[in-house]
Motif scaffolding. Structure first.
Motif, PDB file in Angstrom:
ATOM      1  N   TYR A  87       0.869  -1.387  -0.217  1.00 53.77           N
ATOM      2  CA  TYR A  87      -0.810  -0.108  -0.211  1.00 53.77           C
ATOM      3  C   TYR A  87       0.955   1.271  -0.045  1.00 53.77           C
ATOM      4  CZ  TYR A  87      -2.733  -3.644   1.571  1.00 53.77           C
ATOM      5  OH  TYR A  87      -3.418  -4.660   1.661  1.00 53.77           O
ATOM      6  N   ASP A  89       2.155   4.545   1.034  1.00 53.28           N
ATOM      7  CA  ASP A  89       2.465   5.757   1.968  1.00 53.28           C
ATOM      8  C   ASP A  89       1.431   6.767   2.402  1.00 53.28           C
ATOM      9  OD1 ASP A  89       5.098   5.025   1.479  1.00 53.28           O
ATOM     10  OD2 ASP A  89       6.053   7.151   1.559  1.00 53.28           O
ATOM     11  N   LYS A  90       1.269   6.670   3.781  1.00 57.39           N
ATOM     12  CA  LYS A  90       0.167   7.666   4.248  1.00 57.39           C
ATOM     13  C   LYS A  90      -1.002   7.612   3.976  1.00 57.39           C
ATOM     14  CE  LYS A  90       3.677  11.156   4.889  1.00 57.39           C
ATOM     15  NZ  LYS A  90       4.561  12.777   4.634  1.00 57.39           N
ATOM     16  N   HIS A  91      -1.881   6.110   3.885  1.00 56.32           N
ATOM     17  CA  HIS A  91      -3.235   6.229   3.389  1.00 56.32           C
ATOM     18  C   HIS A  91      -4.118   5.966   3.805  1.00 56.32           C
ATOM     19  CE1 HIS A  91      -5.690   4.808  -0.669  1.00 56.32           C
ATOM     20  NE2 HIS A  91      -5.601   3.758   0.031  1.00 56.32           N
ATOM     21  N   GLU A 129       6.525  -0.168   9.076  1.00 62.80           N
ATOM     22  CA  GLU A 129       6.036  -0.645   8.106  1.00 62.80           C
ATOM     23  C   GLU A 129       4.473   0.249   8.742  1.00 62.80           C
ATOM     24  OE1 GLU A 129       6.971  -0.634   4.851  1.00 62.80           O
ATOM     25  OE2 GLU A 129       5.356  -1.377   4.006  1.00 62.80           O
ATOM     26  N   ARG A 174       4.499   3.446   8.383  1.00 58.13           N
ATOM     27  CA  ARG A 174       4.351   3.986   6.674  1.00 58.13           C
ATOM     28  C   ARG A 174       2.450   4.524   6.050  1.00 58.13           C
ATOM     29  NH1 ARG A 174       4.247   2.102   2.453  1.00 58.13           N
ATOM     30  NH2 ARG A 174       4.467   0.354   2.730  1.00 58.13           N
ATOM     31  N   VAL A 175       2.173   3.277   6.064  1.00 55.10           N
ATOM     32  CA  VAL A 175       0.715   3.271   5.076  1.00 55.10           C
ATOM     33  C   VAL A 175      -0.283   4.136   6.441  1.00 55.10           C
ATOM     34  CG1 VAL A 175       1.399   1.476   4.345  1.00 55.10           C
ATOM     35  CG2 VAL A 175       0.146   1.384   6.454  1.00 55.10           C
TER      36      VAL A 175
END
Ligand SMILES: C[S@@+](CC[C@H](N)C(=O)[O-])C[C@H]1O[C@@H](n2cnc3c(N)ncnc32)[C@H](O)[C@@H]1O
Length: 258
Positions: free
Chosen positions: A120, A122-124, A145, A148-149
């Protein structure tokens, strides 16, 4: 001739290894083959209670890592109409989750993948949910990890196993080996790991299972594979035994990290 013989030996080794592998189930194999839904402390009841505090609505973008058979993800999509993505590294679990989603007519993305290397951007996500999953993975690569998302305003919610008190090396190895835990941490060590990954606020809630309480939804939620080996029942029995023997030594916490 010599080459044929070594090929034959390699073939035999392969067969023996595969047979050995098939017979040596792990605790997680057992959950997958039984298709246990709500395979975390507190089951769906605890999940519902935690999620009710999170202001989830149809704009919320949520990832459930280690989704198992998808019980929580299905509940989320039905209850909150939010966007739910799920991932598990067991293809059997993902298949069972997909069956659940399609039988309920839910459009939930379910991927086979590794929590330590998420597919996925980043920053989602607004929320990443881990229900008894990080305990089974390498914390050092997993937590960054997950961070990160997550959007900068996002939060990680994790229900995980902790060590309540000092135990002997022998006791530790019995637990760690049985569950294949890469680590077994105290509450303080978990909090430090989250802080080291730049989660600034970490709220911790203790969850105390009441063993006599029967979670009816959990008890009914199995998606059995066609063949169930007796060895799997032994593993479930061993799990109960370890939990009972260590009921004051192992504990459960809900970590809410933002
Ligand atoms: C104890 S079960 C919990 C399943 C589910 N969260 C539930 O509560 O029913 C742990 C789950 O994590 C998954 N898992 C373990 N290691 C993983 C990894 N590295 N990446 C993704 N999933 C993993 C297992 O396949 C299993 O489905």
């Amino acid at each position: 001739m010599a080459q044929n013989f070594s090929l034959f030996i390699a073939y035999c080794n392969d067969v023996i290894q595969r047979q050995g592998f098939r017979l040596k189930y792990t605790y997680l194999d057992c959950l997958a083959l039984f298709g246990v839904g709500g395979a975390h402390p507190g089951g769906l009841q605890l999940t519902q209670k935690i999620l009710a505090e999170e202001n989830i609505n149809n704009d919320t973008i949520l990832l459930e890592v280690g989704c198992g058979t998808g019980q929580t993800a299905a509940y989320l999509a039905q209850q909150y109409s939010c966007s739910v993505s799920t991932l598990d590294n067991s293809s059997m679990m993902v298949e069972k989750a997909q069956q659940r989603f399609s039988s309920l007519g839910l459009s939930i993305d379910a991927k086979v993948g590794d929590i330590e290397n998420l597919p996925y951007p980043d920053k989602h996500f607004d929320i990443v949910l881990s229900e008894s999953v990080i305990s089974f993975t390498n914390l050092i690569s997993t937590i960054p990890e997950l961070k990160r998302v997550l959007k900068p305003s996002g939060r990680l919610i994790a229900i995980e196993t902790i060590l309540e008190q000092t135990i002997s090396e022998e006791e530790r190895s019995q637990i760690v080996d049985f569950y294949s835990f890469p680590q077994l941490l105290t509450e303080g060590e978990w909090v430090k790991a989250f802080r080291d990954t730049e989660f600034h606020r970490i709220d911790v809630t203790k969850y105390e299972p009441r063993l006599e309480q029967v979670d009816e939804q959990h008890a009914a939620d199995y998606s059995l594979s066609e063949t169930i080996d007796d060895a799997l029942l032994e593993i479930l029995g061993k799990h109960e035994e370890i939990m009972h023997q260590n009921k004051n030594k192992l504990g459960f916490r809900i970590f809410r990290c933002s």
